[in-house]
Design a protein around this motif. Sequence first.
Motif, PDB file in Angstrom:
ATOM      1  N   ALA A 154      -9.317  -0.568   5.854  1.00 42.82           N
ATOM      2  CA  ALA A 154      -8.048  -0.084   6.423  1.00 42.82           C
ATOM      3  C   ALA A 154      -8.263   1.251   7.129  1.00 42.82           C
ATOM      4  O   ALA A 154      -7.586   1.547   8.116  1.00 42.82           O
ATOM      5  CB  ALA A 154      -6.998   0.063   5.315  1.00 42.82           C
TER       6      ALA A 154
ATOM      7  N   ASP B  10     -14.208  -9.603  -1.870  1.00 46.74           N
ATOM      8  CA  ASP B  10     -13.014  -8.840  -2.198  1.00 46.74           C
ATOM      9  C   ASP B  10     -12.107  -9.728  -3.033  1.00 46.74           C
ATOM     10  O   ASP B  10     -11.200 -10.368  -2.540  1.00 46.74           O
ATOM     11  CB  ASP B  10     -12.321  -8.385  -0.911  1.00 46.74           C
ATOM     12  CG  ASP B  10     -11.121  -7.528  -1.218  1.00 46.74           C
ATOM     13  OD1 ASP B  10     -11.002  -7.059  -2.371  1.00 46.74           O
ATOM     14  OD2 ASP B  10     -10.285  -7.325  -0.318  1.00 46.74           O
TER      15      ASP B  10
ATOM     16  N   TYR C  55      -2.765  -6.362   8.615  1.00 51.03           N
ATOM     17  CA  TYR C  55      -2.195  -5.066   9.027  1.00 51.03           C
ATOM     18  C   TYR C  55      -1.522  -5.168  10.395  1.00 51.03           C
ATOM     19  O   TYR C  55      -0.580  -4.448  10.692  1.00 51.03           O
ATOM     20  CB  TYR C  55      -3.269  -3.973   9.091  1.00 51.03           C
ATOM     21  CG  TYR C  55      -4.065  -3.778   7.820  1.00 51.03           C
ATOM     22  CD1 TYR C  55      -3.465  -3.889   6.567  1.00 51.03           C
ATOM     23  CD2 TYR C  55      -5.423  -3.482   7.865  1.00 51.03           C
ATOM     24  CE1 TYR C  55      -4.209  -3.724   5.406  1.00 51.03           C
ATOM     25  CE2 TYR C  55      -6.166  -3.312   6.701  1.00 51.03           C
ATOM     26  CZ  TYR C  55      -5.562  -3.435   5.480  1.00 51.03           C
ATOM     27  OH  TYR C  55      -6.287  -3.281   4.337  1.00 51.03           O
TER      28      TYR C  55
ATOM     29  N   LYS D 199       0.000   4.459  -1.079  1.00 59.30           N
ATOM     30  CA  LYS D 199      -0.653   5.749  -0.908  1.00 59.30           C
ATOM     31  C   LYS D 199      -2.027   5.532  -0.264  1.00 59.30           C
ATOM     32  O   LYS D 199      -2.739   4.607  -0.649  1.00 59.30           O
ATOM     33  CB  LYS D 199      -0.846   6.306  -2.333  1.00 59.30           C
ATOM     34  CG  LYS D 199      -1.212   7.729  -2.424  1.00 59.30           C
ATOM     35  CD  LYS D 199      -1.326   8.135  -3.888  1.00 59.30           C
ATOM     36  CE  LYS D 199      -2.170   9.376  -3.885  1.00 59.30           C
ATOM     37  NZ  LYS D 199      -2.861   9.712  -5.014  1.00 59.30           N
ATOM     38  N   PRO D 200      -2.388   6.356   0.739  1.00 61.51           N
ATOM     39  CA  PRO D 200      -3.721   6.162   1.316  1.00 61.51           C
ATOM     40  C   PRO D 200      -4.823   6.533   0.332  1.00 61.51           C
ATOM     41  O   PRO D 200      -4.644   7.441  -0.483  1.00 61.51           O
ATOM     42  CB  PRO D 200      -3.737   7.114   2.519  1.00 61.51           C
ATOM     43  CG  PRO D 200      -2.638   8.081   2.294  1.00 61.51           C
ATOM     44  CD  PRO D 200      -1.638   7.459   1.371  1.00 61.51           C
ATOM     45  N   THR D 201      -5.941   5.840   0.409  1.00 64.42           N
ATOM     46  CA  THR D 201      -7.101   6.234  -0.398  1.00 64.42           C
ATOM     47  C   THR D 201      -7.717   7.465   0.278  1.00 64.42           C
ATOM     48  O   THR D 201      -7.399   7.761   1.441  1.00 64.42           O
ATOM     49  CB  THR D 201      -8.140   5.093  -0.446  1.00 64.42           C
ATOM     50  OG1 THR D 201      -8.672   4.922   0.871  1.00 64.42           O
ATOM     51  CG2 THR D 201      -7.535   3.785  -0.935  1.00 64.42           C
TER      52      THR D 201
ATOM     53  N   TYR E  68       0.878  -1.168   0.000  1.00 64.87           N
ATOM     54  CA  TYR E  68       0.000   0.000   0.000  1.00 64.87           C
ATOM     55  C   TYR E  68       0.922   1.226   0.000  1.00 64.87           C
ATOM     56  O   TYR E  68       1.563   1.525   0.987  1.00 64.87           O
ATOM     57  CB  TYR E  68      -0.854   0.072   1.264  1.00 64.87           C
ATOM     58  CG  TYR E  68      -1.976  -0.912   1.364  1.00 64.87           C
ATOM     59  CD1 TYR E  68      -2.090  -1.999   0.505  1.00 64.87           C
ATOM     60  CD2 TYR E  68      -2.949  -0.753   2.347  1.00 64.87           C
ATOM     61  CE1 TYR E  68      -3.128  -2.892   0.631  1.00 64.87           C
ATOM     62  CE2 TYR E  68      -3.993  -1.644   2.476  1.00 64.87           C
ATOM     63  CZ  TYR E  68      -4.070  -2.714   1.621  1.00 64.87           C
ATOM     64  OH  TYR E  68      -5.099  -3.602   1.753  1.00 64.87           O
TER      65      TYR E  68
ATOM     66  N   GLN F 153     -18.583   2.924   0.501  1.00 61.31           N
ATOM     67  CA  GLN F 153     -18.894   1.546   0.144  1.00 61.31           C
ATOM     68  C   GLN F 153     -17.609   0.722   0.089  1.00 61.31           C
ATOM     69  O   GLN F 153     -16.512   1.272   0.114  1.00 61.31           O
ATOM     70  CB  GLN F 153     -19.588   1.509  -1.214  1.00 61.31           C
ATOM     71  CG  GLN F 153     -18.741   2.134  -2.304  1.00 61.31           C
ATOM     72  CD  GLN F 153     -19.091   1.636  -3.688  1.00 61.31           C
ATOM     73  OE1 GLN F 153     -19.498   0.503  -3.860  1.00 61.31           O
ATOM     74  NE2 GLN F 153     -18.911   2.480  -4.676  1.00 61.31           N
ATOM     75  N   THR F 154     -17.787  -0.582  -0.019  1.00 63.17           N
ATOM     76  CA  THR F 154     -16.644  -1.466  -0.205  1.00 63.17           C
ATOM     77  C   THR F 154     -15.909  -1.058  -1.477  1.00 63.17           C
ATOM     78  O   THR F 154     -16.541  -0.688  -2.460  1.00 63.17           O
ATOM     79  CB  THR F 154     -17.139  -2.918  -0.320  1.00 63.17           C
ATOM     80  OG1 THR F 154     -17.815  -3.235   0.883  1.00 63.17           O
ATOM     81  CG2 THR F 154     -15.995  -3.886  -0.509  1.00 63.17           C
TER      82      THR F 154
ATOM     83  N   ARG G 192      -8.055  -8.727   7.086  1.00 65.06           N
ATOM     84  CA  ARG G 192      -7.352  -7.432   6.965  1.00 65.06           C
ATOM     85  C   ARG G 192      -6.697  -7.060   8.300  1.00 65.06           C
ATOM     86  O   ARG G 192      -5.562  -6.619   8.336  1.00 65.06           O
ATOM     87  CB  ARG G 192      -8.320  -6.320   6.524  1.00 65.06           C
ATOM     88  CG  ARG G 192      -8.844  -6.410   5.097  1.00 65.06           C
ATOM     89  CD  ARG G 192      -7.762  -6.169   4.065  1.00 65.06           C
ATOM     90  NE  ARG G 192      -7.096  -7.387   3.686  1.00 65.06           N
ATOM     91  CZ  ARG G 192      -5.843  -7.487   3.256  1.00 65.06           C
ATOM     92  NH1 ARG G 192      -5.081  -6.436   3.165  1.00 65.06           N
ATOM     93  NH2 ARG G 192      -5.321  -8.624   2.926  1.00 65.06           N
TER      94      ARG G 192
ATOM     95  N   ARG H 143     -11.233  -2.174  -8.070  1.00 64.67           N
ATOM     96  CA  ARG H 143     -10.773  -2.114  -6.685  1.00 64.67           C
ATOM     97  C   ARG H 143      -9.546  -1.250  -6.555  1.00 64.67           C
ATOM     98  O   ARG H 143      -8.615  -1.341  -7.342  1.00 64.67           O
ATOM     99  CB  ARG H 143     -10.415  -3.512  -6.173  1.00 64.67           C
ATOM    100  CG  ARG H 143     -11.387  -4.551  -6.564  1.00 64.67           C
ATOM    101  CD  ARG H 143     -12.708  -4.346  -5.922  1.00 64.67           C
ATOM    102  NE  ARG H 143     -12.696  -4.911  -4.572  1.00 64.67           N
ATOM    103  CZ  ARG H 143     -13.640  -4.655  -3.693  1.00 64.67           C
ATOM    104  NH1 ARG H 143     -14.596  -3.835  -3.983  1.00 64.67           N
ATOM    105  NH2 ARG H 143     -13.589  -5.212  -2.518  1.00 64.67           N
ATOM    106  N   ALA H 144      -9.553  -0.421  -5.510  1.00 65.69           N
ATOM    107  CA  ALA H 144      -8.380   0.357  -5.122  1.00 65.69           C
ATOM    108  C   ALA H 144      -7.651   0.973  -6.300  1.00 65.69           C
ATOM    109  O   ALA H 144      -6.471   0.751  -6.519  1.00 65.69           O
ATOM    110  CB  ALA H 144      -7.427  -0.511  -4.296  1.00 65.69           C
TER     111      ALA H 144
HETATM  112  P1  AMP Z   1     -12.132  -2.090   1.107  1.00 60.31           P
HETATM  113  O1  AMP Z   1     -12.862  -0.913   0.554  1.00 60.31           O
HETATM  114  O2  AMP Z   1     -11.715  -1.874   2.506  1.00 60.31           O
HETATM  115  O3  AMP Z   1     -12.928  -3.357   0.923  1.00 60.31           O
HETATM  116  O4  AMP Z   1     -10.773  -2.265   0.269  1.00 60.31           O
HETATM  117  C1  AMP Z   1     -10.770  -2.619  -1.071  1.00 60.31           C
HETATM  118  C2  AMP Z   1      -9.457  -3.222  -1.516  1.00 60.31           C
HETATM  119  O5  AMP Z   1      -8.455  -2.215  -1.603  1.00 60.31           O
HETATM  120  C3  AMP Z   1      -8.879  -4.301  -0.632  1.00 60.31           C
HETATM  121  O6  AMP Z   1      -8.404  -5.334  -1.485  1.00 60.31           O
HETATM  122  C4  AMP Z   1      -7.728  -3.646   0.074  1.00 60.31           C
HETATM  123  O7  AMP Z   1      -6.731  -4.590   0.385  1.00 60.31           O
HETATM  124  C5  AMP Z   1      -7.258  -2.649  -0.966  1.00 60.31           C
HETATM  125  N1  AMP Z   1      -6.662  -1.418  -0.393  1.00 60.31           N
HETATM  126  C6  AMP Z   1      -7.143  -0.690   0.623  1.00 60.31           C
HETATM  127  N2  AMP Z   1      -6.383   0.398   0.827  1.00 60.31           N
HETATM  128  C7  AMP Z   1      -5.400   0.375  -0.086  1.00 60.31           C
HETATM  129  C8  AMP Z   1      -4.290   1.241  -0.381  1.00 60.31           C
HETATM  130  N3  AMP Z   1      -4.086   2.353   0.308  1.00 60.31           N
HETATM  131  N4  AMP Z   1      -3.477   0.887  -1.394  1.00 60.31           N
HETATM  132  C9  AMP Z   1      -3.697  -0.246  -2.100  1.00 60.31           C
HETATM  133  N5  AMP Z   1      -4.721  -1.117  -1.879  1.00 60.31           N
HETATM  134  C10 AMP Z   1      -5.571  -0.796  -0.881  1.00 60.31           C
END
Ligand code: AMP
Length: 434
Positions: free
Chosen positions: A56, A312, A100, A26-28, A24, A49-50, A96, A340-341
């Motif tokens: 995280a 996921d 982490y 960069k933070p979303t 990971y 949403q997911t 998760r 995703r991501a």
């Molecule tokens: P979530 O919305 O929590 O279900 O996350 C969706 C997916 O994004 C999961 O596969 C996480 O492992 C991945 N993910 C979450 N945060 C990050 C990040 N900052 N960088 C890369 N992948 C991420």
Amino acid sequence: MTPSSFDGLGLAEPLQLALKSENYLKPTPIQAQAIPLLTKGCDLLGIAQTGTGKTAAFALPILHRLFLEPVERSGGAPRALVLAPTRELARQIGERFTAYGKKLPLRTTVIFGGVNQHHQVKALKAGVDILVATPGRLLDLFNQRHVRLDKVSILVLDEADRMLDMGFIRDVRRVVAACKGKRQTLLFSATMPPAIAKLANDILHEPMRIDVSPKTVAVDRIAQRVYFVSAKDKRALLDELLANPAKERVLVFTRTKRGADRVCKQLSQSGISADALHGNKAQNARVRALEAFRTGKVRVLVATDIAARGIDVPNISHVINYELPNEPESYVHRIGRTARAGAGGAAVSFCDHNERPYLKAIERLMQRQVAVAAHRLGFAEAPRDAAGAERRHQPPSKARARVRTRSPHIGEIPMLAAPARGRDRGNRYSGEHR
Ligand code: AMP
């Protein structure tokens, strides 16, 4: 602007190392906004949403806070509790936390219904810091005194709107009432029907509100197309689309469990490896189906909306809406599985005459029109204009003879902005068949 790394968010060193090993970088957006507030102990209302990285966003600050406030672990008395609507989501959240927190001396346990409670009780007895649970099984074990909730200092309600849809809201309130100690509370929901707004109001204390709702995420990155096709032609269209090997990991959605089984059977008859995921499947069958899909043993997973929540699986190449959902937010949830991501994705929808109002509602929610795919076999034909409305009622054979390409080549027409109109967001989710 989203920070370019996790370094500035103040997370403990072992967490930063774990994030590096998860790759990971960069933070979303929700992580960047939520983590600094949550590590300070704020309550949070997260509209997300997911697929936004919300897990995280709450898991990292929880691990951080528990790590910095070490107390002796006691059997059956977690310090953090995460409630999730489905077993799949609970398991994924648990995974998760474990990933982490792998460099931290904290223990995560996941409990959910549909399986024997023996192993779960054993794990609770052995001591737990973070408990991830579905509401029903948690209350069962609470009533049997295998769990105590008086030590819970951080409580998360994840996908609160789904818990409402699935009829868990009373159980959720019971659990909240049992968490008697002083606590930080986080509530995540993709939508805000009145019952969830009220719940949030009742249990959150001066919450920060972070909104990364679907309108602003995911949909922009997903190439979306709709085929106007009669219900009876959907099967042939699906077979034809799947004849393209580029559709390598495909999630197909139906509205009902029976529909999922039917489509799955049809695909198998056509020689396409497929499995179905829905609420009538036993827990181990669901786990098997997901695993087979994840590892690529099965190419197509046919799912209902609720069963698909929290799935996921990375690298889903296409989402196909065999039937459009009757609540527009579900469409956004569905197509979000393919992006995703930060990755892009592709979503294809089949829309028969009866589903036209659903498509309209979806487009209103997204404030966009979905591109119409023209189709060489003639499945696609239903112009949006008034004249077209009449032609739509013609028998399929005639409609096929008059295939009209709206684009010079098969594929997308640029998305058009359409004005959004306000809509009542009451709880429209019902129907036990989902
Ligand atoms: P979530 O919305 O929590 O279900 O996350 C969706 C997916 O994004 C999961 O596969 C996480 O492992 C991945 N993910 C979450 N945060 C990050 C990040 N900052 N960088 C890369 N992948 C991420």
